[in-house]
Design a protein around this motif. Structure first.
Motif, PDB file in Angstrom:
ATOM      1  N   PRO A 252       0.801  -1.232   0.000  1.00  8.75           N
ATOM      2  CA  PRO A 252       0.000   0.000   0.000  1.00  8.75           C
ATOM      3  C   PRO A 252       0.836   1.286   0.000  1.00  8.75           C
ATOM      4  N   LEU A 253       2.096   1.202   0.387  1.00  5.14           N
ATOM      5  CA  LEU A 253       2.950   2.393   0.371  1.00  5.14           C
ATOM      6  C   LEU A 253       3.214   2.882  -1.049  1.00  5.14           C
ATOM      7  N   ARG A 254       2.995   2.020  -2.030  1.00  4.38           N
ATOM      8  CA  ARG A 254       3.171   2.427  -3.432  1.00  4.38           C
ATOM      9  C   ARG A 254       2.244   3.591  -3.774  1.00  4.38           C
ATOM     10  N   GLU A 255       1.040   3.594  -3.194  1.00  4.58           N
ATOM     11  CA  GLU A 255       0.097   4.697  -3.434  1.00  4.58           C
ATOM     12  C   GLU A 255       0.721   6.029  -3.011  1.00  4.58           C
ATOM     13  N   ILE A 256       1.374   6.031  -1.874  1.00  2.00           N
ATOM     14  CA  ILE A 256       2.029   7.251  -1.390  1.00  2.00           C
ATOM     15  C   ILE A 256       3.212   7.599  -2.279  1.00  2.00           C
ATOM     16  N   GLN A 257       3.983   6.582  -2.645  1.00  2.00           N
ATOM     17  CA  GLN A 257       5.137   6.815  -3.519  1.00  2.00           C
ATOM     18  C   GLN A 257       4.696   7.433  -4.851  1.00  2.00           C
ATOM     19  N   ASP A 258       3.618   6.915  -5.421  1.00  2.80           N
ATOM     20  CA  ASP A 258       3.108   7.451  -6.688  1.00  2.80           C
ATOM     21  C   ASP A 258       2.638   8.892  -6.531  1.00  2.80           C
ATOM     22  N   TRP A 259       1.983   9.181  -5.419  1.00  3.02           N
ATOM     23  CA  TRP A 259       1.489  10.530  -5.168  1.00  3.02           C
ATOM     24  C   TRP A 259       2.659  11.507  -5.041  1.00  3.02           C
ATOM     25  N   VAL A 260       3.667  11.121  -4.275  1.00  3.85           N
ATOM     26  CA  VAL A 260       4.846  11.984  -4.093  1.00  3.85           C
ATOM     27  C   VAL A 260       5.574  12.158  -5.421  1.00  3.85           C
ATOM     28  N   ALA A 261       5.681  11.098  -6.205  1.00  5.85           N
ATOM     29  CA  ALA A 261       6.368  11.179  -7.507  1.00  5.85           C
ATOM     30  C   ALA A 261       5.680  12.183  -8.422  1.00  5.85           C
ATOM     31  N   PHE A 262       4.349  12.192  -8.396  1.00  2.80           N
ATOM     32  CA  PHE A 262       3.615  13.146  -9.220  1.00  2.80           C
ATOM     33  C   PHE A 262       3.994  14.578  -8.855  1.00  2.80           C
TER      34      PHE A 262
ATOM     35  N   SER B   2       6.681  15.545  -7.193  1.00  2.00           N
ATOM     36  CA  SER B   2       8.111  15.829  -7.344  1.00  2.00           C
ATOM     37  C   SER B   2       8.393  16.352  -8.745  1.00  2.00           C
ATOM     38  N   LYS B   3       7.620  15.907  -9.738  1.00  2.00           N
ATOM     39  CA  LYS B   3       7.745  16.453 -11.097  1.00  2.00           C
ATOM     40  C   LYS B   3       7.435  17.953 -11.078  1.00  2.00           C
ATOM     41  N   PHE B   4       6.411  18.318 -10.322  1.00  2.00           N
ATOM     42  CA  PHE B   4       6.023  19.721 -10.188  1.00  2.00           C
ATOM     43  C   PHE B   4       7.179  20.541  -9.629  1.00  2.00           C
ATOM     44  N   TRP B   5       7.797  20.047  -8.551  1.00  2.00           N
ATOM     45  CA  TRP B   5       8.880  20.782  -7.921  1.00  2.00           C
ATOM     46  C   TRP B   5      10.114  20.824  -8.807  1.00  2.00           C
ATOM     47  N   THR B   6      10.407  19.747  -9.494  1.00  2.00           N
ATOM     48  CA  THR B   6      11.562  19.737 -10.390  1.00  2.00           C
ATOM     49  C   THR B   6      11.383  20.766 -11.491  1.00  2.00           C
ATOM     50  N   THR B   7      10.210  20.796 -12.084  1.00  2.00           N
ATOM     51  CA  THR B   7       9.921  21.766 -13.137  1.00  2.00           C
ATOM     52  C   THR B   7      10.045  23.192 -12.612  1.00  2.00           C
ATOM     53  N   ASN B   8       9.482  23.463 -11.446  1.00  2.00           N
ATOM     54  CA  ASN B   8       9.543  24.805 -10.877  1.00  2.00           C
ATOM     55  C   ASN B   8      10.959  25.204 -10.495  1.00  2.00           C
ATOM     56  N   MET B   9      11.744  24.269 -10.006  1.00  2.00           N
ATOM     57  CA  MET B   9      13.129  24.585  -9.665  1.00  2.00           C
ATOM     58  C   MET B   9      13.946  24.884 -10.917  1.00  2.00           C
ATOM     59  N   LEU B  10      13.682  24.176 -12.007  1.00  2.00           N
ATOM     60  CA  LEU B  10      14.361  24.464 -13.268  1.00  2.00           C
ATOM     61  C   LEU B  10      13.990  25.862 -13.771  1.00  2.00           C
ATOM     62  N   ARG B  11      12.716  26.204 -13.664  1.00  2.00           N
ATOM     63  CA  ARG B  11      12.270  27.547 -14.073  1.00  2.00           C
ATOM     64  C   ARG B  11      12.938  28.625 -13.214  1.00  2.00           C
ATOM     65  N   LEU B  12      12.993  28.400 -11.917  1.00  2.97           N
ATOM     66  CA  LEU B  12      13.636  29.353 -11.026  1.00  2.97           C
ATOM     67  C   LEU B  12      15.112  29.507 -11.374  1.00  2.97           C
ATOM     68  N   ASN B  13      15.760  28.399 -11.634  1.00  2.28           N
ATOM     69  CA  ASN B  13      17.171  28.438 -12.010  1.00  2.28           C
ATOM     70  C   ASN B  13      17.365  29.234 -13.295  1.00  2.28           C
ATOM     71  N   GLN B  14      16.497  29.037 -14.275  1.00  2.50           N
ATOM     72  CA  GLN B  14      16.569  29.786 -15.528  1.00  2.50           C
ATOM     73  C   GLN B  14      16.383  31.288 -15.278  1.00  2.50           C
ATOM     74  N   LEU B  15      15.414  31.644 -14.442  1.00  4.60           N
ATOM     75  CA  LEU B  15      15.171  33.046 -14.131  1.00  4.60           C
ATOM     76  C   LEU B  15      16.378  33.667 -13.448  1.00  4.60           C
ATOM     77  N   LEU B  16      16.970  32.959 -12.529  1.00  3.27           N
ATOM     78  CA  LEU B  16      18.157  33.469 -11.847  1.00  3.27           C
ATOM     79  C   LEU B  16      19.331  33.648 -12.786  1.00  3.27           C
ATOM     80  N   GLU B  17      19.502  32.723 -13.701  1.00  2.00           N
ATOM     81  CA  GLU B  17      20.574  32.832 -14.690  1.00  2.00           C
ATOM     82  C   GLU B  17      20.342  34.017 -15.628  1.00  2.00           C
ATOM     83  N   GLU B  18      19.074  34.215 -16.023  1.00  2.00           N
ATOM     84  CA  GLU B  18      18.754  35.361 -16.876  1.00  2.00           C
ATOM     85  C   GLU B  18      18.993  36.680 -16.162  1.00  2.00           C
ATOM     86  N   GLU B  19      18.691  36.718 -14.886  1.00  2.00           N
ATOM     87  CA  GLU B  19      18.886  37.924 -14.100  1.00  2.00           C
ATOM     88  C   GLU B  19      20.372  38.251 -13.947  1.00  2.00           C
TER      89      GLU B  19
END
Length: 109
Positions: free
Chosen positions: A78-88, A90-107
């Motif tokens: 049953p922990l797989r349900e939690i793992q899948d939820w967190v994985a979903f 984590s994609k959000f955070w990875t994408t946002n961190m990449l965007r933040l990094n790009q903005l900082l580099e542009e600045e």
């Protein structure tokens, strides 16, 4: 979930620190009797049993009787349900961190 369905939500089961510790203890061994689990906590046998019941209802813990003793073991499925939820998310955070990094580099330019 309906009232007739006694299965508890896996998220509710892992929300409590005592139950997370029980999961951790059971993850380290094949099986443990109730008295050994109880010895790891500053609470009585009844309280530990109640936590184990919640974990059992969520499908995270299995038990079996051996003589007068009840042995408990972890079923991590049953922990797989939690793992899948967190994985979903984590994609959000990875994408946002990449965007933040790009903005900082542009600045910096």
């Amino acid at each position: 979930m309906t009232d007739t369905n006694q299965m508890r939500d896996v998220y509710v089961a892992v929300a409590d620190p005592t139950r997370r510790e029980l999961i951790r203890l059971l993850a380290d061994v094949e099986e443990l009797p109730l008295h050994k689990l109880t010895s790891q906590f500053q609470m009585g046998r009844t309280a530990v049993s109640k936590h184990l019941t919640i974990l059992k209802d969520a499908g995270l813990v299995l038990d079996r009787k051996v003589g007068r003793e009840t042995l408990f073991r972890l079923d991590p499925t049953p922990l797989r349900e939690i793992q899948d939820w967190v994985a979903f998310y984590s994609k959000f955070w990875t994408t946002n961190m990449l965007r933040l990094n790009q903005l900082l580099e542009e600045e910096e330019e």
